[in-house]
Design an enzyme around this catalytic site. Structure first.
Site, PDB file in Angstrom:
ATOM      1  N   GLU A 155     -12.278   9.062  10.666  1.00 42.45           N
ATOM      2  CA  GLU A 155     -12.634   9.196  12.076  1.00 42.45           C
ATOM      3  C   GLU A 155     -12.854  10.667  12.401  1.00 42.45           C
ATOM      4  O   GLU A 155     -12.069  11.518  11.981  1.00 42.45           O
ATOM      5  CB  GLU A 155     -11.477   8.629  12.914  1.00 42.45           C
ATOM      6  N   SER A 166      -6.702   3.089  17.577  1.00 40.27           N
ATOM      7  CA  SER A 166      -7.405   1.895  17.079  1.00 40.27           C
ATOM      8  C   SER A 166      -8.874   1.970  17.463  1.00 40.27           C
ATOM      9  O   SER A 166      -9.309   1.270  18.362  1.00 40.27           O
ATOM     10  CB  SER A 166      -6.757   0.651  17.663  1.00 40.27           C
ATOM     11  N   HIS A 183      -7.401   7.763   6.997  1.00 36.63           N
ATOM     12  CA  HIS A 183      -6.283   6.824   6.886  1.00 36.63           C
ATOM     13  C   HIS A 183      -6.531   5.895   5.702  1.00 36.63           C
ATOM     14  O   HIS A 183      -7.449   5.066   5.745  1.00 36.63           O
ATOM     15  CB  HIS A 183      -6.163   5.988   8.180  1.00 36.63           C
ATOM     16  N   ASP A 225       0.860  -1.192   0.000  1.00 37.39           N
ATOM     17  CA  ASP A 225       0.000   0.000   0.000  1.00 37.39           C
ATOM     18  C   ASP A 225       0.894   1.239   0.000  1.00 37.39           C
ATOM     19  O   ASP A 225       1.102   1.895   1.028  1.00 37.39           O
ATOM     20  CB  ASP A 225      -0.941  -0.008   1.203  1.00 37.39           C
ATOM     21  N   HIS A 255       4.034   5.260  13.639  1.00 44.06           N
ATOM     22  CA  HIS A 255       2.914   5.536  12.727  1.00 44.06           C
ATOM     23  C   HIS A 255       1.554   5.120  13.271  1.00 44.06           C
ATOM     24  O   HIS A 255       0.535   5.363  12.637  1.00 44.06           O
ATOM     25  CB  HIS A 255       3.142   4.856  11.379  1.00 44.06           C
ATOM     26  N   ASN A 296      -7.654  -1.899   7.808  1.00 45.35           N
ATOM     27  CA  ASN A 296      -7.437  -0.963   8.915  1.00 45.35           C
ATOM     28  C   ASN A 296      -7.634   0.499   8.490  1.00 45.35           C
ATOM     29  O   ASN A 296      -7.336   1.403   9.256  1.00 45.35           O
ATOM     30  CB  ASN A 296      -6.046  -1.163   9.535  1.00 45.35           C
TER      31      ASN A 296
END
Lengths: 134, 483
Positions: free
Chosen positions: B209, B382, B237, B98, B406, B205
């Site tokens: 948010e 998370s 993200h 990625d 990160h 993931n």
């Protein structure tokens, strides 16, 4: 020894232990294992067929190239496969896949990796462990 | 297998695996961890993978590993390796599939209290405006010529289309557009995958948010970033989607033969590489930069969609619903940078995989507004846990190749998480904590549960105490959108 696959623990990604009597069988089992990891469910109708060829310099590269080609075909056309008919001529592979449009795909695989990849010969076949980036 | 006694303690937050540990290591491995995090890391292959990274030709002293490290493939997540431009290599596997996966943070002047009653509507609007999930196409269906432009221009493509502001680009790493991208070095397969995925979040993931700025630790830096306690912020993200995955896949496959041509011996084939100064190395860099630009543009388009969602929901509720860019930074990238080593300037290719650039104050690469405080470092948590905003320091420049952590870093496998955590129960728990969740897949949600990750606060305290980044603000989630 038969053939099959099982998931191996990996902290962040997915890993599959695969075994079969020969390289063709190993590739088929790896593709089926990949289906299981991704939670592939196909629509009952609209059967379809995809064909492609891949070639590589060694058996491990061929395995990775084949599985990555399956990932590519799935993503591009939103389809899945349940039948993997493979013909090997040295290190050239001709693949005919049968499947249908996807009904569900729980998770996709970004790529099939070469991480610690080694196809090992056993008394009655071959085995390997493949790590997938997810 | 490496054991704790093989690792030398430098101080409470810094450890070293000496070059002498394994014969094929060219440099040592520097670990920014506490003893507890180090002991956890011994449970998987992350240290082994860092040692393997220390065997890359032309690698410079030291390979660095961050406290959020975990086992990846070939190269550990949380790893940083710099290779000399003159005789070093570039390794696609040390950057990751990625390419330019990263984080964008936008701040606001919206008080949480003023909009608490419409947060559920805002979550729905974000979910509607920002395409997410497995196999979901975006709203931008590009021609191949347009895709080539995105490869060359990155987020500047969005600016030309009226989907970005000049300020957005100014506050993006490299202005959202890396020089040296060449779409001619990208395969037709990758291009096909890239045509319909621009402006999409994906799954796994990746997330969008909405947070509230919970606590400010550095008022001057927070002010420069436009972050105020009690106000909303937005994180995005994601990365270069299937386009980047395919580019990395293609080059990892192609370079398998290049290593033989150049007589390079590697402990793991996933670390496959080519000399930076070779046709293969240059081709990969040109393709990688195309994917990096695609990712900058992707996050820009998602930010534009999020702004529409904010306007649609909050216009009439608050006077100012604007979202202002704080920063956008990659954490999977290979960059040609100049660093000072033993008092001399050296050009290197810094591979960061699950590690964030963290340039200190005075770096000319930073926009004027951040030049005195250092580069914003975005560390997402998370879902149920905090996220952090840090800044790079002068010490990060001398000790960690201008890099920091990160994220939280996984600690539990995905299958274990799915076995132990039920997605519907997790969603209820998070919603009981006041977090509005919109998730495309409940098993996918379970995989990403907070318990599956390390304690992000411990990770951040470690880099802060080690001096390679400094705390600015802590964010608390109120809305989470997962594919």
């Amino acid at each position: 020894m038969g053939s099959g696959y099982e998931e191996i623990q990996h902290t962040a990604d997915w890993a599959l232990h695969v075994w079969a009597q020969d390289l063709t069988g190993l590739m088929q089992q790896a593709a089926l294992g990949m289906n299981a990891l991704m939670g592939v469910r196909l629509t009952p109708n609209g059967r379809l067929e995809h064909t492609f060829k891949v070639a590589a310099g060694d058996a491990e590269s061929l395995l990775v190239a084949f599985l990555n080609a399956v990932v590519y075909e799935m993503e591009l056309d939103s389809v899945g496969f349940d039948t993997f008919e493979l013909k090997l001529d040295g290190l050239q592979l001709q693949a005919r896949l049968e499947g249908a449009p996807l009904l569900e795909l729980q998770k996709n695989i970004k790529a099939v990796t070469f991480h610690n990849l080694e196809i090992r010969s056993l008394d009655c076949g071959l085995e390997t462990t493949i790590v997938f980036d997810v | 297998m490496i054991r704790l006694q093989d690792i030398k303690k430098i101080n409470d937050y810094e450890w070293e695996i000496p070059q002498s540990f394994r014969k094929d290591m060219r440099v040592s491995v520097r670990l920014f961890v506490t003893r507890r995090l180090l002991e956890d890391a011994l449970d998987d292959q992350s240290l082994e993978q860092a040692i393997n990274a220390a065997t890359l030709p032309g690698v410079m002293q030291p390979v660095v590993v961050m406290p959020d490290m975990h086992q990846g493939y070939g190269f550990p997540i949380g790893g940083v390796a710099a290779t000399r431009l003159t005789d070093g290599v570039v390794s696609p596997g040390a950057i990751g599939y990625d390419i330019n996966c990263g984080v964008r943070l936008l701040g606001s002047q919206i008080e949480l209290e003023a909009v608490e009653h419409v947060l559920s509507d805002l979550a729905n609007a974000l979910n509607r405006h920002c395409p997410s999930g497995v196999g979901v196409a975006g709203n931008y269906h590009l021609t191949e010529a347009e895709l080539d432009q995105v490869c060359r221009l990155g987020a500047r493509w969005a600016l030309k289309k009226g989907l970005a502001t000049a300020e957005d680009l100014l506050r993006t790493e490299e202005g959202g557009s890396l020089d040296g991208a060449d779409p001619a070095k990208v395969s037709p397969q990758a291009k096909k995958r890239g045509l319909n995925q621009l402006g999409t979040l994906g799954a796994g993931n990746h997330f969008i948010e909405v947070d509230v700025v919970d606590q400010v630790y550095d008022a001057q830096a927070a002010q420069a970033m436009g972050l105020r306690e009690g106000m909303l912020a937005l994180q995005i993200h994601c990365g270069s989607r299937g386009f980047g995955h395919q580019i990395c896949t293609d080059y990892v496959q192609d370079l398998q033969s290049a290593v033989h041509r150049y007589g390079i011996k590697l402990p793991d084939r996933e670390l496959v590489c080519a000399p930076l100064d070779s046709p293969e190395g240059r081709d990969y860099l040109a393709a990688m930069r195309s994917a990096a630009n695609y990712a900058f543009c992707n996050r820009q388009l998602l930010a534009h969609a999020a702004r529409q969602a904010f306007e649609g929901t909050l216009a009439g509720v608050v006077k100012n619903w604007q979202l202002s860019q704080v920063y956008d930074i990659a954490h999977n990238m290979g960059k040609i940078e100049t660093h000072v080593v033993d008092g001399k300037k050296v050009k290197v290719c810094v591979h960061r995989k699950g590690a964030t650039r963290a340039f200190g104050p005075g770096s000319l690469e930073l926009p004027e507004v951040y030049r005195s405080i250092g580069q914003p470092v975005l560390v997402p948590g998370s879902m149920g846990t905090a996220s952090w905003v840090l800044v790079g320091t002068a010490e990060s420049m001398t000790r960690s190749w201008g890099s920091s952590c990160h994220g939280a870093g996984r600690v539990m496998s995905r299958s274990q998480a799915k076995r132990e955590i039920r997605g519907d129960r997790l969603r209820s728990e998070l919603e009981a904590d006041g977090i509005h969740i919109r998730a495309g897949s409940l098993p996918g949600l379970a995989e990403e549960a907070p318990r599956a990750y390390k304690d992000v606060d411990e990770v951040v305290e470690t880099v802060h105490a080690a001096g390679i980044a400094r705390k600015v603000a802590r964010l608390r989630p109120v809305i989470v959108i997962k594919g």
